[in-house]
Design an enzyme around this catalytic site. Structure first.
Site, PDB file in Angstrom:
ATOM      1  N   ASP A 106      61.351 108.617  56.246  1.00  0.00           N
ATOM      2  CA  ASP A 106      62.714 108.600  55.527  1.00  0.00           C
ATOM      3  C   ASP A 106      63.233 110.025  55.685  1.00  0.00           C
ATOM      4  OD1 ASP A 106      62.148 105.931  54.717  1.00  0.00           O
ATOM      5  OD2 ASP A 106      62.288 106.586  52.345  1.00  0.00           O
ATOM      6  N   HIS A 251      58.025 110.767  55.243  1.00  0.00           N
ATOM      7  CA  HIS A 251      58.969 111.714  55.392  1.00  0.00           C
ATOM      8  C   HIS A 251      58.963 112.751  56.569  1.00  0.00           C
ATOM      9  CE1 HIS A 251      58.816 110.330  51.087  1.00  0.00           C
ATOM     10  NE2 HIS A 251      60.184 110.459  51.078  1.00  0.00           N
TER      11      HIS A 251
END
Length: 284
Positions: A106, A251
């Site tokens: 992400d 991430h």
């Protein structure tokens, strides 16, 4: 999310995650399956390793204007999938994929960390999902193209990583729509998947996401790498949570992601050695 801009809501992420998970278990989706195509190998690379992916995906070839121009006025309108159903909860895992797992990243793309993640995935000839923020994508369109060229799924994570439930319908449409637009302008296709920042969904986001042609995907295993808990801890969380159909959340932007990069280099070969096929979902 812009690099190193940690919103003040970050400390409340656990609370928001509980809220999101409280929506219920993942729905079974019969039209979602493991993508049978393999990660395309770059020129000069070796063929995909057996068991980690299937046959090479077709390259996105540009049509020959000379050969097709005389027929263009008779060609049908561009095919578009019908919108998916409006869900009341996000998908949290992808059952029915066999001994497969999905890795997702992400907040990017980020020029400091995303290239290293792409390199590791390429080394092991596997594909992943990248939920990109529009404000990051617009400044790193070359990385979007690199993701697509390697066969990864480029998905929507809003424009600026806001708390969706606090926005009006118009603002949600702007956040999701602008991000889908930059992905489509860069890659020629709009994203088919989206993820709410912080896992904070609401009815408006489900309705607007479906209207934009996207399915909502959450996760099964949260590495909590954004807390920088240590490379070993991230690796342990992934390996302990490994199971068929699991979606792993990590991430590649939003702060110091060096631990996330290092952890991927350790747990990815471990998952493959344990017999997991790292794949991406395919909507049919």
């Amino acid at each position: 999310m812009k690099s190193d801009q940690q919103p003040i809501q970050r400390p409340g992420r656990r609370t928001l995650l509980r809220l999101a998970l409280g929506l219920g278990a993942a729905a079974t989706v019969h039209l979602i399956a493991a993508d049978p195509a393999a990660t395309p190998v770059r020129p000069g690379g070796a063929p995909p390793a057996e068991g980690t992916a299937g046959p090479p995906a077709q390259a996105r070839a540009m049509p020959s204007a000379y050969r097709l121009q005389p027929m263009t006025e008779r060609t049908p309108p561009r095919f578009r999938r019908p919108p998916p159903p409006v869900r009341t909860r996000p998908l949290e895992e992808l059952p029915g994929l066999g001994r497969s797992m999905v890795l997702s990243f992400d907040d990017g793309p980020d020029r400091r960390y995303t290239p290293d993640i792409l390199a590791t995935l390429r080394e092991h000839r596997v594909r992943a999902m990248f939920f990109v923020c529009g404000e990051m994508a617009v400044d790193n369109q070359d990385l979007l193209r690199e993701m697509a060229d390697d066969g990864h799924v480029v998905a929507n994570h809003s424009w600026s990583h806001p708390l969706i439930p606090g926005l009006s319908r118009a603002a949600i449409r702007d956040e999701l729509g602008r991000t889908s637009d930059i992905v489509e302008r860069t890659l020629g296709e709009a994203p088919l998947w989206y993820r709410a920042p912080y896992g904070a969904w609401n009815r408006n986001s489900f309705e607007i996401g479906a209207a934009l042609g996207m399915e909502p995907l959450a996760w099964t295993v949260d590495t909590l790498d954004w807390t920088t808990p240590g490379t070993g801890t991230i690796v342990r969380r992934v390996m302990d949570g490994a199971a068929p159909g699991v979606v792993v959340l990590s991430h590649d932007a939003g702060g110091d992601r060096s631990q996330s990069v290092a952890a991927l280099r350790r747990y990815l070969p471990g998952l493959i050695a344990d017999g997991y096929r790292i794949t991406v979902p395919h909507r049919v």
